[in-house]
Design an enzyme around this catalytic site. Sequence first.
Site, mmCIF file in Angstrom:
data_model
loop_
_atom_site.group_PDB
_atom_site.id
_atom_site.type_symbol
_atom_site.label_atom_id
_atom_site.label_comp_id
_atom_site.label_asym_id
_atom_site.label_seq_id
_atom_site.Cartn_x
_atom_site.Cartn_y
_atom_site.Cartn_z
ATOM 1 N N GLY A 14 0.788 -1.233 0.000
ATOM 2 C CA GLY A 14 0.000 0.000 0.000
ATOM 3 C C GLY A 14 0.815 1.275 0.000
ATOM 4 N N ASP A 66 2.207 2.804 -2.613
ATOM 5 C CA ASP A 66 2.200 3.594 -3.847
ATOM 6 C C ASP A 66 1.923 5.054 -3.492
ATOM 7 O OD1 ASP A 66 0.903 4.959 -6.241
ATOM 8 O OD2 ASP A 66 1.507 3.065 -7.155
ATOM 9 N N CYS A 82 12.412 1.061 4.795
ATOM 10 C CA CYS A 82 11.109 1.111 5.462
ATOM 11 C C CYS A 82 10.546 -0.304 5.558
ATOM 12 C CB CYS A 82 10.141 2.010 4.695
ATOM 13 S SG CYS A 82 8.490 2.078 5.429
ATOM 14 N N GLY A 92 5.761 -3.143 0.925
ATOM 15 C CA GLY A 92 5.503 -4.458 0.357
ATOM 16 C C GLY A 92 6.582 -4.869 -0.624
ATOM 17 N N TYR A 105 8.772 6.401 -6.440
ATOM 18 C CA TYR A 105 8.313 7.681 -5.883
ATOM 19 C C TYR A 105 7.293 8.267 -6.861
ATOM 20 C CZ TYR A 105 12.507 7.348 -2.918
ATOM 21 O OH TYR A 105 13.473 6.932 -2.034
#
Length: 542
Positions: free
Chosen positions: A123, A125, A186, A190, A484
Amino acid sequence: MVGKITRAYEREVKEGDVKMASPKFGMSILFFFLCISFCSSTDQSFQQCFSSHLPPSNITYDVIFTQNSSQYSSILQSSIRNLRFSNASKPRYLVTPYNEDHIQATIICSKEHHLQVRVRSGGHDYEGLSYISDVPFIVIDLFHIRSVMVDIKNEYAWVGAGATLGELYYSISAKSNVHGFPAGSCPTVGVGGHISGGGFGTIFRKYGLAADNVIDAKMVDVNGNVLDRKSMGEDLFWAIRGGGGASFGVIFSWKLKLVRVPPTVTVFKTVKSLEQGATKLVQKWQNIAYKFHHDLFVHAVIQVTNPNSNQNPTVQVSFDCLFLGTTERLLSSIQRSFPELGVTQENCTEMSWIQSVLYFAGYSIAESADVLLNRTTQSTQPFKAKSDYVKEAIPKTGLEGLFKMVVEEETSVLILTPYGGRMKQIKSSATPFPYRSEYLYGIQYLISWDVAEETGKRIGWMRRLYKYMEPYVSTAPRAAYLNYRDLDLGRNSYPNTSYVESSEWGLKYFNHNFNRLVRVKTLADPHNFFWNEQSIPVLRLE
């Protein structure tokens, strides 16, 4: 509920009543009733289709969630990482597959019911394209497909696309303290989206991108076929390693090459404000960080600080380092090449590689690695991000103007990531990710704000900053990083996306590799079923 409303309407039109129902009220009730009936019928049709395409022994419960399901909202919200999209359009169905059979059935039935597909692994994106759309759609949320099988003897791992980076790192460290994987810092990101967009982290200067270390993959294509590297062919295998997997199908598993890390690594952090000479340090950092030995990673984080209430906000720059080796080796290198940082033994901390993962994720190295298994994130804010790549060092005047703009927004953060090392040795066409030997560093621009604050003002500032940086960054194209994601660069029209339209953003992400991606997409998904606002287009005969 429908029966109660209908009876209320009937009472109003009953003969002898003084008050008659308005046509507007009657039409509203009729529309509501038809919608309920249609949605219920459609839901049953989709679920029947889904079940009919599964083997008899396969489970079907707790896989499809409609908007009326009690768990629908909690599942949808669980992986919305950018609250800018928390109230966006919602999917018709959430599909949470446990295996590839569920994915195959979902693809087939989505085509039959004319529903677009979004695929979500973590999640993250930046523009929410894994869980929002302006056309009728479903979300395939892969969080059940997150097993990690580590083979230390042969130095590889099979990982489900729904696993997080934290789960991957934890699983590797549970088997070995001298193996790792070069991906992001991070832990809630995912695996699926990260790898398919390239994926870099603190050890990529030695080992390359996550996508550079993929051995094999498994996916479901537009026809519902399960493919591996051999059956998909080398062109499609090339495309999904950095070209954005969602353009080509649903990737549900990756085979990754593990890398060897030393038993001891070293970190340090040095923070300087403008008043303490940060500008000069950034000037030098630009010219040497990409030349460092590939064991040494030093990125620069620029943000606003307010030392105390009696002083105006200022910019501070944090130089964060990971060195694949001991403090002694690190100091002999950094004191020779960058003595201005003033790094001493007291600044350095030795630890294991998995502890460095905790460190760069913001955890204490004394914490158990179990914390990496937490899939939730602490972020509860909307944000906007952009990216750039730098080929020539920004002059002092350019940096001074940049810092002046940064001070305007106290929640802004810029992360400057040095390239060089292994990245310089890999050809720009090896994967769809093209920005390698000619680039000094990449920039991520990020701004966040409270939910109650005005979104337009913050995004406006970000766009002004991006405009200001134009003379100082790469050109023709102005490069950007797919992970990004930035819809300001351009977006596809629906349903007829043209090559010319898509090249506005596609060349920025992929440069000369964009044309090959288009050719692969045209063969793999000729009718452009796997469409989104920045999916690879297909070539159409005019």
